[in-house]
Design a protein around this motif. Structure first.
Motif, short mmCIF file in Angstrom:
data_model
loop_
_atom_site.label_atom_id
_atom_site.label_comp_id
_atom_site.label_asym_id
_atom_site.label_seq_id
_atom_site.Cartn_x
_atom_site.Cartn_y
_atom_site.Cartn_z
N THR A 299 1.31 -0.91 0.04
CA THR A 299 0.05 -0.31 0.25
C THR A 299 0.73 1.72 -0.58
N SER A 300 2.18 1.13 -0.58
CA SER A 300 2.92 2.60 -0.70
C SER A 300 2.91 2.78 0.94
N VAL A 301 3.32 2.79 1.86
CA VAL A 301 3.43 2.78 3.35
C VAL A 301 4.56 3.03 3.61
N VAL A 302 6.19 1.98 3.10
CA VAL A 302 7.29 2.68 4.07
C VAL A 302 7.81 3.56 3.59
N VAL A 303 8.81 3.84 3.92
CA VAL A 303 10.04 4.11 3.06
C VAL A 303 11.52 3.95 3.86
N HIS A 304 11.98 3.12 2.96
CA HIS A 304 13.11 2.30 3.46
C HIS A 304 14.45 3.05 3.53
N VAL A 305 15.38 3.06 4.11
CA VAL A 305 16.22 3.36 4.52
C VAL A 305 18.23 2.44 4.98
N GLY A 306 18.62 2.76 4.44
CA GLY A 306 19.54 1.43 4.12
C GLY A 306 21.30 2.37 3.59
N GLY A 307 22.36 1.96 3.69
CA GLY A 307 23.99 2.63 3.40
C GLY A 307 25.06 1.84 3.67
N PHE A 308 25.84 2.58 3.69
CA PHE A 308 27.35 1.94 4.09
C PHE A 308 28.16 2.24 5.48
N SER A 309 27.77 2.43 5.71
CA SER A 309 27.90 2.73 7.17
C SER A 309 28.45 0.96 7.52
N LYS A 310 27.60 0.28 7.63
CA LYS A 310 27.92 -1.05 8.41
C LYS A 310 28.76 -2.14 7.56
N THR A 311 28.55 -1.64 6.00
CA THR A 311 29.15 -2.57 5.39
C THR A 311 30.71 -1.93 4.90
N LEU A 312 31.04 -0.82 5.05
CA LEU A 312 32.29 -0.70 4.68
C LEU A 312 32.81 0.82 5.05
N ASP A 313 32.29 1.46 5.59
CA ASP A 313 33.79 3.04 6.27
C ASP A 313 31.91 4.01 6.59
N PRO A 314 31.81 3.87 8.28
CA PRO A 314 31.23 5.02 8.89
C PRO A 314 31.46 6.73 7.91
N ARG A 315 32.95 6.53 7.33
CA ARG A 315 33.23 7.98 7.42
C ARG A 315 32.65 8.20 5.80
N LEU A 316 32.76 7.11 5.08
CA LEU A 316 31.90 7.80 3.83
C LEU A 316 31.05 8.28 3.62
N ARG A 317 30.35 8.35 5.13
CA ARG A 317 28.78 9.27 5.09
C ARG A 317 27.59 8.92 3.57
N CYS A 318 27.40 8.19 3.26
CA CYS A 318 26.37 7.65 2.41
C CYS A 318 25.85 6.68 2.80
N SER A 319 24.70 7.50 2.47
CA SER A 319 23.21 6.12 2.99
C SER A 319 22.31 6.70 1.51
N TYR A 320 20.91 6.17 1.85
CA TYR A 320 20.47 6.03 1.08
C TYR A 320 18.54 5.98 1.17
N VAL A 321 18.53 6.37 0.58
CA VAL A 321 16.09 6.40 0.66
C VAL A 321 15.92 5.44 -0.38
N VAL A 322 14.44 4.83 0.13
CA VAL A 322 14.02 4.23 -1.57
C VAL A 322 12.49 4.65 -0.90
N LEU A 323 11.33 5.89 -1.34
CA LEU A 323 10.64 6.27 -1.54
C LEU A 323 9.04 5.99 -1.85
N PRO A 324 8.64 5.68 -1.46
CA PRO A 324 7.33 5.36 -1.75
C PRO A 324 5.85 5.67 -2.53
N PRO A 325 5.74 5.41 -4.37
CA PRO A 325 5.51 6.31 -5.08
C PRO A 325 4.55 7.02 -4.33
N GLY A 326 3.66 8.11 -5.00
CA GLY A 326 3.11 9.18 -3.91
C GLY A 326 2.76 10.51 -3.84
N PRO A 327 2.40 10.80 -2.70
CA PRO A 327 2.89 12.36 -2.24
C PRO A 327 4.13 12.88 -1.31
N VAL A 328 4.61 11.14 -0.16
CA VAL A 328 5.92 11.60 0.71
C VAL A 328 6.80 11.51 -0.47
#
Length: 468
Positions: A299-328
């Motif tokens: 129902t397009s209610v989830v904003v998914h947040v992930g990143g590379f701090s735990k897989t590589l290096d937190p000093r890269l300061r790189c993550s991402y969000v996956v936004l649901p379709p619609g107003p959000v």
């Protein structure tokens, strides 16, 4: 003798060769095929032994390269910069005498992965790709480089069970900035301060970022299955809820599918947004992986947040969000455009290269084995101590250690720091006082096994001295 016994024999053999000076730091160790033939065991047995020796810090292995004795290891020297140990694993008096000095300080706080574990050639190749990228007279795309966003979408399809369209992926400067961005988008869409429910105890930096972006926060208790959806349904109107369902931070519970579906149903009925902080889902040590909330979202209610701090290096300061379709999506994308790009293009090019070439997947396969060794060491050591309990060991890079005595977590943290070991108190993650058990959060991602033993030795000594 079974395979495990044979592997233990190989481990003992290589340790002895290092300790008696047959092998010194930097020396190549026999190949797995040669040593297997010499000892009359299966090559897989030697491979398993080498993985253990690498996890303990005796040798360093890299895919496609010769395994070598680790730097600083040799006759009379155990594999750690911080403490010398005898065969029983106890710290000797010399190491204790230096405890608390800058050179001897051991940082076992959560949030630090094994940054140096990535293959050097893969790391260098990624930054060569960044350096070789053509210069251009243009501004960066605020949403992030299309190449990196495409690779992120592909990786999510492989690892987390959903493959979003590239246009739904937005690059951010770390998880805290991602949560701040989502909060700002909600505030602009609603025309008021959004009310955001958060786990209690939960992620402190994320709470601070959302409050700075104008959110009003409400703490919701967690239990053995994650956030309490019944309590969430009783606290009144909520615009969003932030959860860590794969490995609750910091207590480590895993939200089962039934509760995930209840949470999504609640969000659909109330019009709330569910922000899924999927911070360390790559590291699952026990049980089958649970699908991401975004993979269950119909129902397009989830904003998914992930990143590379735990897989590589937190000093890269790189993550991402996956936004649901619609107003959000529209509101958060508008906030990203207004803020502008936040992650340097060379960093994004390097990360895209690591994803595209499979280097990140190879790295994850390697460190999963190392982290499993460390997780097992924590479980084994704690199981031998009455009144001490280890939590959060199903996945991730940290353990929560609680005890049956009266010692307060902050007091134990202070005493451990005076002995040269830095950890965090569980109470530091509380929203409401008293919501968390007395205990410590110990990060083991960047520790060798001897360093991990040292941290546990100091904890046990502090609890013994107090009589708890």
């Amino acid at each position: 003798m079974d395979q495990f016994g044979k592997a233990a024999g190989v481990v003992a053999r290589v340790r002895a060769m290092v300790q008696d000076g047959t092998l010194v730091a930097g020396d190549a160790v026999p190949s797995t095929r040669v040593l297997a033939a010499e000892l009359g065991v299966a090559r897989g047995t030697v491979v398993a032994a080498y993985e253990q020796l690498d996890g303990e810090g005796w040798i360093r292995t890299r895919q496609g390269a010769v395994a070598r004795v680790a730097p600083g290891v040799g006759a009379g020297h155990w594999p750690t910069e911080h403490a010398a140990r005898d065969a029983s694993g106890r710290t000797d008096g010399h190491a204790d005498s230096a405890a608390g000095t800058g050179a001897d300080l051991l940082d076992a706080r959560p949030g630090i992965p094994a940054v140096t574990a990535i293959a050097a050639r893969d790391w260098r190749a990624a930054w060569r790709a960044a350096a070789d990228a053509p210069l251009r007279n243009a501004l960066s795309d605020p949403a992030g480089l299309p190449e990196l966003r495409a690779q992120i979408a592909a990786q999510l399809g492989l690892a987390r069970g959903f493959a979003p369209e590239i246009g739904r992926v937005v690059v951010t400067a770390g998880t805290a900035e991602a949560l701040s961005l989502v909060t700002e988008g909600l505030r602009n869409r609603l025309g008021r301060a959004p009310v955001v429910a958060v786990e209690d105890p939960g992620y402190r930096s994320g709470r601070r970022a959302m409050m700075s972006a104008g959110a009003t926060l409400v703490g919701v208790p967690v239990d053995g299955d994650g956030i309490d959806v019944d309590v969430l349904g009783r606290i009144g109107p909520v615009d969003a809820v932030v959860v860590t369902p794969t490995h609750q931070y910091p207590l480590g519970s895993v939200m089962p599918v039934a509760r995930r579906l209840r949470l999504l149903d609640w969000a659909t009925r109330t019009g709330a947004v569910v922000v899924e902080d999927d911070y360390d889902s790559e590291f699952r040590h026990r049980g089958s992986p649970v699908p991401a909330l975004a993979a269950l979202d119909a129902t397009s209610v989830v904003v998914h947040v992930g990143g590379f701090s735990k897989t590589l290096d937190p000093r890269l300061r790189c993550s991402y969000v996956v936004l649901p379709p619609g107003p959000v999506h529209e509101a958060v994308a508008a906030s990203r455009l207004a803020r502008g790009p936040v992650v340097a293009e060379p960093v994004q090019v390097a990360l895209a290269h690591l994803l595209r070439t499979g280097a990140l997947r190879r790295h994850l396969g390697r460190v999963r084995r190392d982290y499993t060794h460390r997780r097992e060491r924590v479980a084994t050591r704690v199981a031998a101590v009455a009144g001490l309990e280890a939590r959060a060991l199903d996945g991730g890079l940290h353990a929560v250690l609680t005890w049956s005595g009266r010692a307060a977590g902050r007091d134990v943290v202070a005493r451990m720091a005076r002995s040269g070991v830095l950890v965090s108190a569980v109470e530091e993650y509380e929203v409401s006082p008293g919501s968390a058990p007395a205990g410590i959060v110990l990060g083991y991602g960047a520790l060798t096994l001897p360093q991990l033993d040292r941290a546990l030795d100091v904890l046990l000594e502090v609890l013994r001295v107090r009589g708890d």
